[in-house]
Design a protein around this motif. Structure first.
Motif, short mmCIF file in Angstrom:
data_model
loop_
_atom_site.label_atom_id
_atom_site.label_comp_id
_atom_site.label_asym_id
_atom_site.label_seq_id
_atom_site.Cartn_x
_atom_site.Cartn_y
_atom_site.Cartn_z
N ARG A 155 0.85 -1.19 0.00
CA ARG A 155 0.00 0.00 0.00
C ARG A 155 0.88 1.24 0.00
O ARG A 155 1.85 1.32 0.74
CB ARG A 155 -0.95 0.00 1.19
CG ARG A 155 -1.97 -1.15 1.09
CD ARG A 155 -3.07 -1.08 2.14
NE ARG A 155 -4.03 -2.16 1.93
CZ ARG A 155 -5.08 -2.09 1.11
NH1 ARG A 155 -5.31 -0.95 0.44
NH2 ARG A 155 -5.90 -3.11 0.95
N ILE A 156 0.52 2.17 -0.85
CA ILE A 156 1.32 3.37 -1.06
C ILE A 156 1.42 4.18 0.23
O ILE A 156 0.45 4.31 0.98
CB ILE A 156 0.70 4.22 -2.18
CG1 ILE A 156 0.73 3.41 -3.50
CG2 ILE A 156 1.42 5.55 -2.34
CD1 ILE A 156 -0.07 4.04 -4.61
N GLN A 157 2.61 4.71 0.49
CA GLN A 157 2.89 5.48 1.69
C GLN A 157 3.48 6.84 1.33
O GLN A 157 3.99 7.04 0.22
CB GLN A 157 3.88 4.72 2.58
CG GLN A 157 3.40 3.35 3.03
CD GLN A 157 4.43 2.62 3.85
OE1 GLN A 157 5.39 3.21 4.35
NE2 GLN A 157 4.25 1.32 4.00
N PRO A 158 3.41 7.81 2.26
CA PRO A 158 4.07 9.10 2.02
C PRO A 158 5.55 8.90 1.71
O PRO A 158 6.19 7.99 2.22
CB PRO A 158 3.87 9.86 3.34
CG PRO A 158 2.60 9.27 3.91
CD PRO A 158 2.63 7.82 3.52
N GLN A 159 6.09 9.73 0.84
CA GLN A 159 7.48 9.73 0.37
C GLN A 159 7.75 8.66 -0.69
O GLN A 159 8.88 8.57 -1.18
CB GLN A 159 8.48 9.57 1.53
CG GLN A 159 8.35 10.62 2.61
CD GLN A 159 8.45 12.04 2.06
OE1 GLN A 159 9.32 12.34 1.26
NE2 GLN A 159 7.53 12.92 2.48
N ASP A 160 6.76 7.85 -1.03
CA ASP A 160 6.94 6.92 -2.14
C ASP A 160 7.07 7.69 -3.45
O ASP A 160 6.55 8.81 -3.59
CB ASP A 160 5.76 5.95 -2.25
CG ASP A 160 5.88 4.78 -1.29
OD1 ASP A 160 6.97 4.58 -0.72
OD2 ASP A 160 4.87 4.06 -1.09
N ALA A 161 7.75 7.08 -4.42
CA ALA A 161 7.90 7.66 -5.75
C ALA A 161 7.05 6.85 -6.72
O ALA A 161 7.26 5.64 -6.87
CB ALA A 161 9.36 7.66 -6.18
N LEU A 162 6.10 7.51 -7.39
CA LEU A 162 5.18 6.84 -8.30
C LEU A 162 5.47 7.27 -9.74
O LEU A 162 5.47 8.46 -10.05
CB LEU A 162 3.73 7.18 -7.96
CG LEU A 162 3.29 7.00 -6.50
CD1 LEU A 162 1.81 7.31 -6.37
CD2 LEU A 162 3.59 5.60 -6.00
N ASP A 216 3.66 14.27 2.37
CA ASP A 216 3.41 13.80 3.73
C ASP A 216 1.93 13.64 4.03
O ASP A 216 1.54 12.85 4.89
CB ASP A 216 4.03 14.78 4.75
CG ASP A 216 5.56 14.74 4.72
OD1 ASP A 216 6.10 13.70 4.30
OD2 ASP A 216 6.18 15.74 5.12
N ASP A 217 1.09 14.40 3.31
CA ASP A 217 -0.36 14.27 3.52
C ASP A 217 -0.97 13.14 2.70
O ASP A 217 -2.19 12.94 2.70
CB ASP A 217 -1.07 15.59 3.22
CG ASP A 217 -0.90 16.02 1.76
OD1 ASP A 217 -0.21 15.32 0.99
OD2 ASP A 217 -1.47 17.07 1.38
N GLY A 218 -0.12 12.39 1.98
CA GLY A 218 -0.60 11.23 1.22
C GLY A 218 -1.09 11.54 -0.16
O GLY A 218 -1.68 10.67 -0.82
N THR A 219 -0.84 12.75 -0.68
CA THR A 219 -1.33 13.13 -1.99
C THR A 219 -0.19 13.28 -2.99
O THR A 219 0.97 13.46 -2.62
CB THR A 219 -2.11 14.46 -1.94
OG1 THR A 219 -1.19 15.52 -1.58
CG2 THR A 219 -3.23 14.39 -0.93
N ILE A 220 -0.56 13.20 -4.27
CA ILE A 220 0.32 13.61 -5.35
C ILE A 220 -0.40 14.67 -6.16
O ILE A 220 -1.64 14.78 -6.12
CB ILE A 220 0.70 12.43 -6.28
CG1 ILE A 220 -0.56 11.72 -6.81
CG2 ILE A 220 1.60 11.45 -5.55
CD1 ILE A 220 -0.26 10.63 -7.82
#
Length: 261
Positions: free
Chosen positions: A48-55, A96-100
């Motif tokens: 599951r995607i987390q903050p600071q991940d690179a998509l 950090d807020d979970g958005t892109i």
């Protein structure tokens, strides 16, 4: 001179046994046992995607991406409406807020979603607002495992697809070395109090279907040496100081023998 013969024989044996050897692994040869209940019940949960991940996100319906020899890439954020998302694709960092922040759409909440869920949601948003029949591909590019020990190319290996297995990771590293023990492969998973060590026997055919061998982000894989390699290494260490001592002793005996004649 007869005192020299036994010592010379010992020296020859020590030197001969220090030679290299070739050890072939016996992978997937035996069905030693069925999987334990714990292994059978171990859930394979998608990341599951987390903050600071690179998509990395791109639209597969854009034929220009297939034609272009060198696809464009850029950093975070968007440019012209739909331009990058519909073309070569680019990498977005989860805040950090979970958005892109996507072109023409703005902030999209992706933290907590699986890769498939996030791709479907972004696809629906672009279909509704901008693009005709988009086909969104999404990869989490910062996921990795660390492979150590008796493999040909140890190091960090990225997890670019779901359900990557231990066998695939070892294959990407060039396979096992001749000194590897196929029966002693450890997967160190988790951190702190929740950390677990899973012992995998690759000589057992059942290891292919063992759910514990599905890689998770941050896994550390260690392939131990086999017993023969350990014995050879110990013998070689012994030889590093035994051979000079034998040479010195041989020289002393020759001098002593000649002086008695």
């Amino acid at each position: 001179m007869r005192f020299l013969h036994p010592l010379l024989i010992v020296a020859f044996v020590v030197i001969a046994t220090s030679c290299s050897y070739k050890q072939n692994q016996l992978l997937f040869q035996n069905r030693v046992s069925a999987l334990t209940d714990t292994a059978q019940q171990a859930p394979v949960t998608p990341y599951r995607i987390q903050p600071q991940d690179a998509l990395q996100i791109r639209n597969l319906q854009n034929l220009k991406y297939i034609v272009d020899e060198v696809p464009m890439s850029s950093g975070n954020g968007g440019t012209s409406a739909g331009g990058n998302i519909a073309g070569s694709g680019q990498t977005y960092q989860v805040e950090d807020d979970g958005t892109i922040t996507l072109p023409a759409i703005g902030h999209v909440q992706v933290a907590g979603l699986t890769r498939t869920q996030a791709a479907k949601m972004i696809e629906d948003l672009y279909r509704k607002n901008l693009l005709k029949d988009p086909l969104i591909e999404l990869k989490v590019t910062n996921l990795k495992v660390t492979l150590l020990g008796e493999v040909k190319s140890p190091g960090n290996i990225p997890l670019l697809k779901d359900n990557t297995t231990l066998v695939e990771i070892i294959g990407q590293a060039g396979g096992l070395t001749p000194a590897a023990s196929e029966k002693d492969v450890k997967i160190i998973r988790g951190k702190g109090k929740g950390q677990k060590v899973h012992l995998i026997d690759l000589s057992d055919l059942n290891s292919i279907s063992d759910p514990r061998t599905v890689m998770q982000n941050g896994d550390i894989i260690y392939v131990a040496q086999n017993k023969r390699a350990i014995r050879t290494e110990n013998l070689q260490n012994f030889n590093t100081w035994a051979q000079p001592a034998l040479l010195l002793l041989n020289t002393a005996l020759i001098i002593f023998t000649l002086s008695r004649q």
